[in-house]
Design an enzyme around this catalytic site. Structure first.
Site, short mmCIF file in Angstrom:
data_model
loop_
_atom_site.label_atom_id
_atom_site.label_comp_id
_atom_site.label_asym_id
_atom_site.label_seq_id
_atom_site.Cartn_x
_atom_site.Cartn_y
_atom_site.Cartn_z
N HIS A 157 54.87 51.29 52.48
CA HIS A 157 53.75 52.26 52.35
C HIS A 157 53.18 52.27 50.93
CE1 HIS A 157 55.32 54.01 56.16
NE2 HIS A 157 56.49 53.76 55.59
N SER A 278 34.65 41.33 30.63
CA SER A 278 33.54 42.18 31.05
C SER A 278 32.45 42.09 30.01
CB SER A 278 34.01 43.62 31.20
OG SER A 278 32.92 44.51 31.07
N LYS A 284 38.60 44.40 28.80
CA LYS A 284 38.90 43.95 30.16
C LYS A 284 39.37 42.52 30.26
CE LYS A 284 37.15 46.14 33.58
NZ LYS A 284 37.80 46.87 34.67
N GLU A 291 40.66 38.13 43.21
CA GLU A 291 39.73 38.90 44.03
C GLU A 291 38.94 37.99 44.96
OE1 GLU A 291 37.54 41.89 41.48
OE2 GLU A 291 38.93 41.05 40.02
#
Ligand code: ARG
Length: 458
Positions: A157, A278, A284, A291
């Site tokens: 979970h 970024s 970043k 992704e």
């Protein structure tokens, strides 16, 4: 002017839009190599059977070699008016070889021709997938071997469940990929029958030798039913299913990399080679590759569903709808190959951060099951009762804002008088992991055994 292939029946040329909707050359040019190999084998067989002359065969062969060279050199003029790869090749062959070229299509139709070409292409795609999956499995096993005792939290979970080792976690993906690989091998063995010679749908009156062409093209033998041979694309669907399941596995792993890369988890690092920055936030380091592995999965699933949908309403045998199989196949294969390569690159690059993993492994009362097991072993308590007692101890620790291992002994004894000081031994994550020695469990020696098992097989 009317069409060179069927101009006998047709007086006028097609509407521009007819040509546009009908043409597949924009994408089926990727079948050029398979198409030429098929024609070489077919013309060999026609000559061996005395259906065409040996001089015709030689002229066809020389011409096809020239066409092949032109395509490889990038000088071949692919023409939309010639619809597809089959007619583009044959038409150029005619320009090169003249009259003998017209004999190549004896006892053959584009229907069995395209079915053969695509089978050859998918067979090679299977082999590439198997090789790439094997490479990824090796990369994972190498990382796992370095991390047989790197403790991290195991989750259910997405809540801390029990401590596990990073090596164990990586090997879970090796198992999944091993099954993916066997799915590809399995469907490859089913597709390896040759449809060539089914002709348009019913077979042919010429005395062809389908066993010879099948053998020449590396198939196990000819397909048995000519109607089926030109009708089905289930071999593409099997490839797309295997690709979809594999992409789904890669997507789950990519999702974990994304999660692990966050400041909140901080379990792994990827180098500058596998991250992007970024344009506004200087701090970043984004896991874009992971992704995109996750995101591109949608294309592969989409291809599977698209082709299932194309096929579901088609009466036997061939319908032009089936031309829609190729873009789905090519896009899915390109995507799968890209995400497999990117995932392999990321796995090789991945740096675990053991301190962060270990700290997280101890959080969230992750050794509560070890405590319950200790009560069963040391106090001969039934497990259900031990579960209840441990639950009360977790609640007490939570009330005090401490971990189980920081709870004083009198607090343990206030809940269960029989508990002694050596309970602490099972509350550490290292001991927890080391104790899970059951076959396939997370104990470092079990993980090392699993690493050895895979190294033998990769
Ligand atoms: N380009 C066609 C395809 O990909 C080849 C087969 C054409 N057959 C036909 N009967 N029109 O399906």
């Amino acid at each position: 002017q009317s069409n060179a292939m069927w101009g006998g029946r047709f007086a006028a040329s097609p509407a521009a839009l007819m040509e546009a909707i009908n043409a597949s050359i924009g994408f089926d040019k990727r079948l050029a190599d398979q198409d030429i190999r098929g024609s070489l084998a077919h013309s060999d067989m026609l000559a061996a059977q005395g259906i065409i002359g040996h001089d015709d065969r030689d002229a066809i062969h020389a011409g096809l070699r020239k066409v092949q060279a032109e395509i490889e050199a990038g000088t071949f003029d692919f023409r939309t008016a010639l619809e597809d790869i089959h007619m583009n090749v044959e038409s150029r062959l005619k320009e090169i070889a003249g009259e003998p070229a017209g004999r190549l299509h004896t006892a053959r139709s584009r229907n069995d021709q395209v079915a053969t070409d695509v089978r050859l292409w998918v067979r090679e795609a299977h082999d590439r997938a198997v090789a790439q999956i094997t490479g990824l499995m090796r990369a994972l096993v190498t990382q796992a071997e370095r991390n047989t005792d790197t403790v991290m939290p195991g989750f259910t979970h997405l809540q801390s469940a029990q401590p596990v080792t990073f090596g164990h976690h990586l090997l879970a993906y090796v198992e999944m990929l091993g099954r993916d690989r066997s799915r590809f091998r399995d469907s490859r063995s089913r597709l390896n029958e040759c449809p060539l010679g089914a002709a348009a749908l019913a077979g042919t009156s010429f005395p062809i030798d389908r066993h010879a062409t099948a053998l020449a093209l590396g198939f196990d033998g000819p397909t048995r039913n000519s109607l089926d041979s030109v009708s089905d694309r289930d071999f593409i669907l099997e490839y797309l299913s295997a690709a979809s399941i594999c992409a789904m596995h890669l997507s789950r792993f990519a999702e974990e990399i994304v999660l692990w890369m966050t400041a909140q988890f901080g379990f792994v690092r990827l180098s500058d080679r596998w991250t992007t920055g970024s344009s506004i936030m200087p701090q970043k380091k984004n896991p874009d590759a992971a992704e995109l592995v996750r995101g591109k999965t949608g294309r592969v699933f989409g291809s599977l569903v698209a082709l299932l949908t194309v096929m579901k309403g088609l009466p036997l045998t061939y319908s032009k709808d089936m031309q829609e199989d190729k873009e789905q196949l090519f896009d899915a294969a390109d995507t799968l190959e890209l995400v497999l390569a990117a995932t392999t690159g990321m796995v090789e690059d991945l740096q675990p951060v053991p301190a962060r993993m270990a700290a997280a492994a101890g959080a969230g009362f992750s050794t509560a099951t070890d405590l319950a097991d200790w009560l069963v072993r040391s106090l001969d308590m039934p497990f259900r009762e031990a579960h209840h007692v441990t639950g009360r101890l977790v609640a007490e620790a939570e009330r005090r804002g401490v971990g189980l291992e920081e709870l004083p002994l009198d607090a343990f004894q206030a809940v269960e008088a029989g508990i002694t000081a050596d309970v602490r031994e099972v509350l550490g994550v290292q001991n927890s992991v080391r104790s899970r020695r059951s076959f396939g469990g997370t104990a470092p020696e079990q993980v090392a055994a699993q690493v050895a098992w895979w190294k033998d097989r990769l």
